[in-house]
Every structure is written in structure tokens, then in C-alpha cells.
Motif scaffolding. Sequence first.
Motif, short mmCIF file in Angstrom:
data_model
loop_
_atom_site.label_atom_id
_atom_site.label_comp_id
_atom_site.label_asym_id
_atom_site.label_seq_id
_atom_site.Cartn_x
_atom_site.Cartn_y
_atom_site.Cartn_z
N PHE A 190 0.82 -1.20 0.00
CA PHE A 190 0.00 0.00 0.00
C PHE A 190 0.86 1.26 0.00
N THR B 188 2.78 1.69 -3.43
CA THR B 188 1.91 2.12 -4.53
C THR B 188 1.39 3.54 -4.30
N GLU B 189 1.09 3.89 -3.06
CA GLU B 189 0.62 5.25 -2.80
C GLU B 189 1.71 6.27 -3.11
N ILE C 233 2.13 6.50 -6.93
CA ILE C 233 1.00 7.22 -7.52
C ILE C 233 1.10 8.72 -7.21
N ASN D 34 -4.97 9.55 -4.01
CA ASN D 34 -3.81 8.66 -4.02
C ASN D 34 -4.06 7.42 -3.18
N SER E 237 -4.34 3.64 -4.55
CA SER E 237 -3.42 2.67 -3.98
C SER E 237 -4.18 1.52 -3.32
N THR F 37 -3.70 -2.34 -4.39
CA THR F 37 -3.30 -3.32 -3.38
C THR F 37 -4.36 -4.40 -3.20
#
Length: 189
Positions: A131, A134-135, A138, A149, A153, A157
Motif C-alpha cells: 500500500f 503504490t501510494e 501514484i 492517491n 493505492s 493493493t
Amino acid sequence: MAASMDNASAAPASDAASQISAASGENGPQMQYSVDLNPAVMGGLPVPPKSDEQKMIERGMESCAFKSVLACVGGFVLGGAFGVFTAGIDTNVGFDPKDPLRTPTAREVLKDMGQRGMSYAKNFAVIGAMFSCTECIIESHRGVSDWKNAVYSGCVTGGAIGFRAGLKAGVLGCGGFAAFSAAIEYYLR
């Protein structure tokens, strides 16, 4: 009388506009932005300038890798505590399914609690790292720090975790994690 007032007020405005256009040259107005504001001028306490080492550490702490590792470690600790807690309130911890009448020893109960705590810790660590990574990616790509975001995310996930069980589970995981992330962002912001 009103016309003479309009002309009087228009004269300073046109003088200011001509000064700006003369100063700006052919490329348009030149604007300068300052990121180092002096707090003493603004009424705050003066702060010494940051050294190169402090700036390097700040850049490192704001990197996606550091945020992911921090979320992984935090997830591991939180998951382990959650796993031990749930094992502690579970009445079936330590019982042998082959002999349900035998009372488990303290060693067997602690072993089961440790196994459950480690299982939860690994799962929470993986989810936290996924998480957070990816956040951060992004956010870096979008260039905006907002609630979207976390929702994107969460979808990535949840979709990645659910996709192991099939397409339908992936879509449900995406929606579930995105909704949970939106709710958390709504209440925390």
C-alpha cells in the motif's frame, strides 16, 4: 465629475501596467518565488538554515523505499500484536483436533499464539509495504497529495491481493480496499 475621477484612477493603473510590461521584456512577466522565508520577518522564531546532511536525510525519509520499509516494519509489529491478541481470546488455541478432551499445555498454547502472531505479522507487513509503495508511486506520478492517491493505492493493493483467487475476487478486493482507504482518508483528514 465622475468621468474625471475615472480618468484619475485609470492613470496610475495604466502607469503601473506600463512599468510591468517594460520590466517584463518580450518574454512576459518575470516572477520570482522564494522557498526560504525568513521566520523572523514573519513573526516566528528564527531557524538556522539546514545543512546538506539534514537535507539529504529529509530526501531519504521522503523516498518511496523508506516509506515502504517503514510501513513494512510497522505492519509487522502491528500484525504480530494483533495475531497474539486474537490467539489469546481464541478458545481453541493449543487444542489438538485428534484429542479434543486433552487440556493443552502452556507451551502448546504459546507456540500456537506465536505461530498466529507471525502469520498475521507477515500478512500485515506485505499489505503495508504494498500500500505504501503504490501510494508513494501514484503520488509521485500525479504530483498531487490528496485523498485520491490512497483510494487508487487501495484499489491496486486490494486488486493484487484478491487477484490470486480470481478476477471476481480481484475486483471485489479493489473495491473493498479503495472504499476502506477512502473512509480512512475522510476521517483522518
